[in-house]
Design a protein around this motif. Structure first.
Motif, PDB file in Angstrom:
ATOM      1  N   VAL A  89       0.851  -1.186   0.000  1.00 45.26           N
ATOM      2  CA  VAL A  89       0.000   0.000   0.000  1.00 45.26           C
ATOM      3  C   VAL A  89       0.887   1.236   0.000  1.00 45.26           C
ATOM      4  CG1 VAL A  89      -1.663   1.333   1.358  1.00 45.26           C
ATOM      5  CG2 VAL A  89      -1.876  -1.151   1.202  1.00 45.26           C
ATOM      6  N   VAL A  90       0.595   2.143  -0.904  1.00 47.30           N
ATOM      7  CA  VAL A  90       1.256   3.443  -0.914  1.00 47.30           C
ATOM      8  C   VAL A  90       0.260   4.419  -0.298  1.00 47.30           C
ATOM      9  CG1 VAL A  90       2.245   5.252  -2.358  1.00 47.30           C
ATOM     10  CG2 VAL A  90       2.554   2.840  -2.984  1.00 47.30           C
ATOM     11  N   GLY A  91       0.649   5.063   0.770  1.00 46.24           N
ATOM     12  CA  GLY A  91      -0.271   5.955   1.471  1.00 46.24           C
ATOM     13  C   GLY A  91      -0.884   5.245   2.661  1.00 46.24           C
ATOM     14  N   ASP A  92      -2.000   5.769   3.112  1.00 44.35           N
ATOM     15  CA  ASP A  92      -2.646   5.228   4.306  1.00 44.35           C
ATOM     16  C   ASP A  92      -3.335   3.910   4.023  1.00 44.35           C
ATOM     17  OD1 ASP A  92      -1.875   7.424   5.803  1.00 44.35           O
ATOM     18  OD2 ASP A  92      -3.715   8.536   5.378  1.00 44.35           O
ATOM     19  N   GLY A  93      -3.307   3.049   5.020  1.00 49.91           N
ATOM     20  CA  GLY A  93      -4.037   1.795   4.935  1.00 49.91           C
ATOM     21  C   GLY A  93      -5.517   2.021   5.144  1.00 49.91           C
ATOM     22  N   ARG A  94      -6.303   0.986   4.831  1.00 46.35           N
ATOM     23  CA  ARG A  94      -7.751   1.062   5.035  1.00 46.35           C
ATOM     24  C   ARG A  94      -8.242  -0.289   5.540  1.00 46.35           C
ATOM     25  NH1 ARG A  94      -8.755   1.474  -1.364  1.00 46.35           N
ATOM     26  NH2 ARG A  94      -8.860  -0.739  -1.799  1.00 46.35           N
ATOM     27  N   GLY A  95      -9.496  -0.333   5.919  1.00 47.96           N
ATOM     28  CA  GLY A  95     -10.068  -1.539   6.477  1.00 47.96           C
ATOM     29  C   GLY A  95      -9.880  -2.749   5.581  1.00 47.96           C
ATOM     30  N   GLY A  96      -9.373  -3.816   6.167  1.00 50.06           N
ATOM     31  CA  GLY A  96      -9.137  -5.053   5.434  1.00 50.06           C
ATOM     32  C   GLY A  96      -7.722  -5.203   4.933  1.00 50.06           C
ATOM     33  N   ASP A  97      -6.928  -4.133   4.995  1.00 43.38           N
ATOM     34  CA  ASP A  97      -5.520  -4.259   4.628  1.00 43.38           C
ATOM     35  C   ASP A  97      -4.812  -5.120   5.667  1.00 43.38           C
ATOM     36  OD1 ASP A  97      -5.884  -2.641   2.430  1.00 43.38           O
ATOM     37  OD2 ASP A  97      -4.878  -0.895   3.295  1.00 43.38           O
ATOM     38  N   VAL A  98      -3.753  -5.748   5.234  1.00 46.15           N
ATOM     39  CA  VAL A  98      -2.936  -6.560   6.135  1.00 46.15           C
ATOM     40  C   VAL A  98      -1.779  -5.713   6.628  1.00 46.15           C
ATOM     41  CG1 VAL A  98      -1.422  -8.577   6.282  1.00 46.15           C
ATOM     42  CG2 VAL A  98      -3.562  -8.718   5.002  1.00 46.15           C
ATOM     43  N   MET A  99      -1.601  -5.682   7.936  1.00 45.78           N
ATOM     44  CA  MET A  99      -0.450  -5.001   8.527  1.00 45.78           C
ATOM     45  C   MET A  99       0.667  -6.010   8.696  1.00 45.78           C
ATOM     46  SD  MET A  99      -1.603  -2.545  11.578  1.00 45.78           S
ATOM     47  CE  MET A  99      -1.290  -0.848  11.221  1.00 45.78           C
TER      48      MET A  99
END
Length: 139
Positions: free
Chosen positions: A76-86
Motif C-alpha cells: 500500500v502506498v499511502g494510508d491503509g484502510r479496512g481489510g488491509d494486512v499489517m
C-alpha cells in the motif's frame, strides 16, 4: 468500491477469542497470525494461495513479503484502510500479520494464546498490504 477488505476485517472480528495455534488455519482448531488473515479472507469470499512450513521466527522480511505477493497482496502506498494486512516487524527477526480496521487491529497473539483486537496506534515498523482485485493465484 470493493467491499472484500472490510468484509475480511469483519470476519476477523468474529474470530476474536479463537485459540492461538502455530500453523493454524481453521478457527475451529486454532489460528496463528497468517492463518487468521487467510481464514478471514476465505470467510469474506476469497480463498488465497496459502504459505506452508513457515517458522514463527527467522524469516527475512523479503520471504514474508514474497508470501504476501504470492497470495495476491500488493504494498500500500499511502494510508491503509479496512481489510488491509499489517506487516509488523518485531525485534529478533520476527514478523507478525494482522487485519486492519479504521483504528483497530485483529491479530493472533502468541503470548495471550488467542486472537485479539487492539488499537493500531503505537505500532512501530508497520507496512500495509492490500489484496489485488484479481489476485494471480488462489487455492
Amino acid at each position: 468500491m470493493d467491499e472484500l477488505g472490510p468484509r475480511a476485517f469483519a470476519a476477523a472480528r468474529t474470530m476474536v477469542g479463537v485459540t492461538f495455534r502455530p500453523q493454524g488455519y481453521d478457527p475451529a482448531t486454532g489460528l496463528d497470525c497468517v492463518g487468521l488473515v487467510w481464514a478471514a479472507y476465505a470467510a469474506a469470499g476469497r480463498r488465497l494461495a496459502r504459505p506452508v512450513g513457515y517458522p514463527l521466527r527467522g524469516w527475512a522480511r523479503a520471504q514474508v513479503e514474497a508470501g504476501l505477493v504470492h497470495a495476491g497482496f500488493v504494498p500500500v502506498v499511502g494510508d491503509g484502510r479496512g481489510g488491509d494486512v499489517m506487516l509488523i516487524a518485531y525485534p529478533a527477526g520476527q514478523f507478525h500479520l494482522g487485519l486492519m480496521g479504521l483504528d483497530r487491529l485483529v491479530h493472533a497473539h502468541a503470548g495471550l494464546r488467542r486472537v485479539v483486537e487492539t488499537p493500531i496506534s503505537g505500532l512501530d515498523g508497520v507496512a500495509c498490504w492490500r489484496l489485488e482485485q484479481c489476485p494471480p493465484r488462489c487455492d
